[in-house]
Enzyme design. Structure first.
Site, short mmCIF file in Angstrom:
data_model
loop_
_atom_site.label_atom_id
_atom_site.label_comp_id
_atom_site.label_asym_id
_atom_site.label_seq_id
_atom_site.Cartn_x
_atom_site.Cartn_y
_atom_site.Cartn_z
N ARG A 128 36.42 45.19 33.45
CA ARG A 128 37.40 45.95 34.25
C ARG A 128 38.05 47.09 33.46
O ARG A 128 38.15 48.20 33.99
CB ARG A 128 38.43 45.00 34.86
N ASN A 133 38.55 41.29 39.95
CA ASN A 133 37.61 40.18 39.74
C ASN A 133 37.72 39.23 40.90
O ASN A 133 38.83 38.91 41.32
CB ASN A 133 38.05 39.37 38.50
#
Ligand SMILES: [Fe+3]
Ligand SMILES: [Mg+2]
Ligand SMILES: [Zn+2]
Ligand SMILES: [Zn+2]
Lengths: 764, 330
Positions: free
Chosen positions: A20, A38
């Site tokens: 990320r 996520n």
């Protein structure tokens, strides 16, 4: 100007690897807006802006080193006019599809921090970041989030939280992030449970034995240069002759003792940091005592892979014995409670910490054979990486139970198969319990709930008993060597029938004999037995296998004519007269005699006959010592150090005869020649070397009966024998035949479960 | 040498001669002497009855023969059920050609063992079959015992109970095997074949919950059955298993596990914890029990699970054996 918006879904290993923050930085760089998060399905991105194509391309091409993207899907999305790019909270969903990363050795950045006096993590044994540290071993459930790991009991301090929340930081959303202030701590205890200062470095120097809690479990550690300490450890662990693994300060130091080529160096330095089996340096006086690995020419070495290990090397010692802490035959010890009770009396000191291990995991063991890494044991650093089945799709979710001695199971559904870490010998009740515990928790981590069970046909396997007790239906029994063949073909996604030569110890055959040197032709759907080593009498089964001389006696008495046999009499001095009488009666009246085509027992027999190994204290010992003897002979010849008969290092004779539809490898001529050499006083190194060449030749000759196939699969634990395998590979290279070997699973029984799954899928 | 002929089983003169010269001579007693179609025996309210057939090769082995075995087997089944064995039937199937002298020795042995066990042979039968239709001699015995003690029964077994064996294990099977196959082990082993009722009488007391004789299938199979019936788990200690060096040596050579070998003169006794010491003490005082030992304990756990703890502290599952111990090492 019309602005574009897209939803992008990625899965694979995309969590716990800095994915990320990478997306965040990339989006900022390309001036895209939106968010990333996520979920248990993977990573989801909502992106808005101009540079979409470049973004999509670089998402894959520039992804972080530990990431492994298996799928990218994009769809048009509503333009919502975001004014920035941000990372949103993880969302949990029912169906987890995200792959969990294996554990990763400490990265260079983190290593610098723990060695840097001015860093706040100086000397901190639990330093990690998104590029390194514990993963699989601490994960209880998905999605991968601190709350789902054994780090959940350590609330972050302000400094750590700041790093964790900063998308530009190396520790952004690094779930196990911690420091001295907020994280786990180590404690050094003596055998009476008293707390003592330090991490045991001085105690190691003084010859003490340390139990150290690492990533996947406890190790027993001592100075690898201290013969007495090693001997003490051997005795306390009742370990027999089984070699100990080493941890070495650096590649440079390792080179003092062993030969390391480029690929071996890469393996040692890889994020998985496995134990690599390396050949001892013969050209100089070795510093390390030979009781580390008695009777063999290799050492298993690994590099430090956690900060704790790096800190152990702060002292003067360059080599440490680093052996899994388990009691003989039992599974790896991984909880503090167990370690404190079971290792008391073995370890003088114990270095524990308060970060729990959730999935106990042994070190992986690899040797480079024929240029490729061959897994001897697949565990830490590799589990739970899946094998993807891109060209086929499983009909149901299937559990393969694996073998009995080096058990690892396999859970698979759809297009992915997950093989568990090495668990050990199921004869041990504790291993069986560990197996059940891991089976349950592994299902959660990989999100596969099996409805079908595949298991080995062997009626006495503990896994067979376990299978029959389970509720799932159907339960599908599978022939051992067929599973070996299917496993290697499956790794290469070959579905056409292929010729395979499987050489291993023992497996239960369709004819109730004990198979082990098999020429099979087929695929997961079916197979035919095209040939095998002739059946020979194994006296006393597994008990006999511990006494290689008895095997040799039984084999030779069966193979040789009366006159030839009489000549062998001087060779049996290590058998008691009474022992021989009983063996004679056993053979004559077929008492506790098992007919076997085992390849492993053939190597054992020769090892026993040559007096290299007369009593087996660990699995494979006789064959391993035989290989060492042969390899050392070869090295001597190559270095010109030996005058004796370099002109005649050729194959011994053997025969291949057609019986019905099967090609039978007959070894009477081989043993006649060997007996002749033994009586002539030919060195055992030379005999052992020629034996390896002969078996390699026989494998080649058997395969050449079917040469029109052009390719050949090799599997079975015997192909962990480097000398043999490389000779076989050379033979086929000369004949332009492509050889297929296991590549991410062990060729031995550690790869069996995957083959079972593929076969079961065909039966369904 | 005189041999059994078909006419010995015809019911004619030769049959009578056999009965008089052999069976009555050796086995005669007030019951057998009734010579009626059925024998009347004194009884009581609770009787225990059991039957067993004996086929063993060789007929004579170190420590016994088929006759002694036929008495012990049935007597022991009664005794471990908690009954006092009293009466035994004896039915013989003889193969034509069996030497009479061998038959006589066997019948003599039946008589001696019956006397040793304190029981009477109360009825019998003899059939002769043609050569090849049987292997020399088969025996069936049915036993009746008085069951006036409290009932021993697996349902009473509870976690904590001690598991005792009255002596060394595996002797019988190794003795038979070495005699049959001509195996000469370092230390020869003698069969343990013996009637156990005297020994059991000596230690039987409150606290003895269940007994079994671990014959075919051995200690392992018997305990598996018991653990299943009682719905408990059992933990054996390898170090505490009494095993003769000769048996151990033979097992190491042949790849056999003493836990699965047949015994013919041993009882497994499940005893409540408080009684373990006293029962063991009495066992040790008896000639058939001097090697008695506690080999394990009953514990909570998966019903039917029998575990063996090795000297290193690890455990392995001692399962029911399916066929033979096939090699597993890969
Ligand atoms: Fe195998
Ligand atoms: Mg019976
Ligand atoms: Zn790092
Ligand atoms: Zn902190």
């Amino acid at each position: 100007m019309t602005s574009k918006a897209k939803k992008i879904y990625l899965n694979g290993i995309v969590q716990g690897v800095g994915f990320r923050p990478f997306v965040f930085k990339l989006a900022e760089e390309l001036n895209l807006k939106g968010w990333v998060n996520n979920s248990s399905k993977g990573v989801t991105i909502h992106a808005e802006g101009e540079n979409m194509d470049c973004f999509l391309q670089r998402l894959v091409s520039d992804s972080p080193p530990l990431a492994k993207i298996l799928m990218v899907r994009t769809e048009e999305a509503n333009f919502e006019n975001f004014c920035s790019f941000h990372i949103t909270r993880s969302e949990a969903q029912q169906d987890a599809d995200v792959l969990i990363s294996p554990d990763v050795a400490t990265c260079q950045d983190c290593l610098h921090e723990i060695l840097d006096k001015n860093n706040r993590r100086f000397g901190y044994p639990f330093t990690n970041c998104t590029n390194c540290g514990p993963r699989y071993t601490i994960i209880r459930d998905v999605p991968y989030d601190r709350a789902q790991t054994t780090m959940s009991t350590f609330p972050m301090c302000e400094s750590c939280a700041a790093e964790y929340q900063d998308p530009r930081d190396r520790r952004f959303h690094a779930q196990p992030v911690a420091c001295e202030e907020c994280g786990p701590k180590v404690q050094l205890l003596d055998s009476s449970g008293r707390l003592i200062p330090g991490m045991g470095v001085d105690q190691l120097v003084q010859g003490g034995i340390l139990a150290v809690k690492g990533l996947g479990g406890f190790h027993l550690v001592c100075d690898a240069g201290n013969r007495e300490a090693i001997e003490r450890l051997r005795q306390r662990k009742e370990r027999g002759a089984k070699p100990f693994a080493l941890m070495v300060r650096s590649i440079e130091k390792a080179r003092q003792e062993v030969l390391i080529d480029k690929k071996e160096e890469e393996l040692l330095l890889s994020p998985a940091a496995p134990i690599v089996i390396l050949e001892r340096n013969q050209n100089q006086a070795n510093l390390l005592p030979d009781n580390i690995a008695p009777g063999i020419h290799t050492l298993g070495m690994m590099l430090p892979y956690t900060p704790i290990h790096h800190l152990l090397f702060k002292g003067p010692l360059d080599f440490l014995i680093m052996t899994s802490a388990n009691l003989s035959g039992r599974p790896l010890i991984y909880t503090n409670e167990e370690a404190l009770t079971l290792l008391n009396g073995i370890a003088d000191y114990i270095l524990v910490h308060d970060r729990d291990i959730y999935h106990p995991c042994d070190d992986s063991v690899i040797q480079r054979i024929g240029g490729e890494a061959v897994y001897f044991r697949r565990a830490r650093g590799y589990v739970p990486l899946p094998i993807s089945l891109t060209s086929s799709k499983l009909k149901k979710s299937i559990l393969g139970l694996g073998g009995d001695l080096k058990n690892a199971f396999c859970l698979a559904d759809d297009q992915r198969a997950f093989v568990s870490q090495y668990l050990g010998d199921m004869e041990s009740f504790e291993t069986m319990e560990r197996f059940q515990q891991e089976l349950e928790s592994f299902q959660r981590v990989v999100n596969v709930t099996p409805t079908v069970i595949a298991y080995d046909q062997h009626p006495n396997y503990h896994s067979t008993r376990f299978a029959l007790e389970q509720e799932q239906q159907p339960k599908i029994p599978i022939q051992h060597h067929h599973a070996h063949l299917a496993s290697v073909l499956g790794e290469w996604e070959l579905s056409d029938p292929t010729l395979g030569i499987i050489c291993d110890g023992t497996g239960f055959g369709e004819d109730r004999c004990i198979w082990g040197f098999e020429v099979l032709y087929g695929n997961a759907a079916s197979y035919e037995r095209k040939g095998h080593l002739e059946y020979l009498p194994l006296p006393g089964g597994d008990a006999g296998a511990k006494h290689p001389v008895r095997i040799a006696y039984a084999y030779l008495k069966t193979l040789l004519t009366g006159e030839e046999w009489t000549k062998t009499l001087p060779l049996w001095h290590s058998l008691l007269p009474n022992e021989r009488k009983i063996l004679d009666r056993q053979l004559e009246k077929d008492i506790q005699i098992f007919q076997t085509s085992s390849a492993g027992r053939l190597f054992d027999a020769l090892s026993g006959l040559l007096g290299i190994c007369t009593e087996v204290t660990y699995e494979g010992q006789a064959a391993i010592e035989l290989e060492s003897t042969a390899t050392l002979f070869l090295r001597q010849v190559n270095s010109g150090g030996k005058n004796e008969g370099t002109e005649d290092v050729s194959e011994y004779p053997y025969e291949i005869r057609l019986e019905g539809n099967e090609y039978i490898l007959g070894v009477a001529p081989l043993f006649q020649a060997i007996v002749h050499d033994c009586l002539q006083g030919v060195s055992r190194g030379k005999i052992a070397y020629r034996f390896h060449l002969t078996i390699a030749g026989a494998i080649t000759a058997l395969a050449m009966q079917f040469q029109h196939h052009g390719q050949l699969a090799l599997s079975g634990g015997v192909f962990q024998n480097k000398l043999l395998t490389e000779a076989v590979l050379q033979n086929f290279k000369d004949k332009n035949i492509k050889v297929i070997r296991s590549r991410t699973l062990p060729p031995g029984d550690g790869g069996l479960a995957f083959g079972q799954v593929l076969i079961a899928n065909e039966v369904l | 040498m005189e041999r059994i002929m078909m006419a010995h089983g015809s019911g004619g003169r030769l049959s009578h001669e056999l009965i008089h010269s052999l069976f009555q001579k050796y086995l005669g007693n007030s019951f057998l002497d009734q010579m009626n179609d059925a024998t009347i025996v004194p009884g009581q309210e609770q009787l225990a009855v059991t039957t067993d057939s004996f086929v063993v090769s060789p007929l004579f082995f170190r420590g016994g023969n088929i006759g002694r075995l036929a008495v012990c087997g049935t007597v022991n089944d009664l005794a471990v059920s908690g009954a006092a064995p009293k009466f035994l039937s004896l039915a013989l199937i003889l193969e034509e050609g069996l030497p009479l002298e061998e038959l006589e020795r066997i019948i003599q042995s039946v008589a001696d063992t019956a006397k040793e066990a304190g029981i009477s042979i109360v009825c019998g039968d003899t059939k002769v079959v043609e050569r090849g239709s049987a292997d020399k001699l088969f025996i069936n015995t049915t036993g009746i015992g008085y069951s006036n003690r409290y009932f021993v029964n697996p349902q009473q077994i509870q976690p904590g109970d001690g598991i005792l064996i009255t002596g060394t294990i595996g002797d019988h099977e190794i003795a038979i095997l070495s005699d049959r196959e001509g195996l000469e082990f370092e230390t020869p082993v003698t069969s343990d074949c013996a009637p156990l009722n005297g020994l059991i009488d000596s230690f039987f007391q409150v606290g003895v919950k269940c007994m079994r004789d671990p014959t075919r299938g051995g200690v392992a199979t018997t305990l598996n059955e018991l653990a299943q019936q009682a719905g408990v788990s059992m933990l054996l200690k390898e170090e505490s298993l009494p095993i003769l060096p000769g048996v151990k040596g033979a097992c190491d050579m042949l790849g056999l596990d003493p836990l699965y070998l047949a015994n013919e003169g041993k009882a497994l006794v499940i005893v409540k914890p408080e009684a373990v010491e006293s029962v063991l003490q009495v066992m040790h005082a008896h000639p058939l029990g001097h090697r008695a030992a506690q080999i394990g304990v009953v514990q909570e756990g998966k019903p039917g699970l029998v575990l063996l703890e090795t000297p290193l502290g690890g455990k392995r599952i001692v399962g029911m054996l399916e066929g033979e111990h096939l090699p597993r090492i890969c």
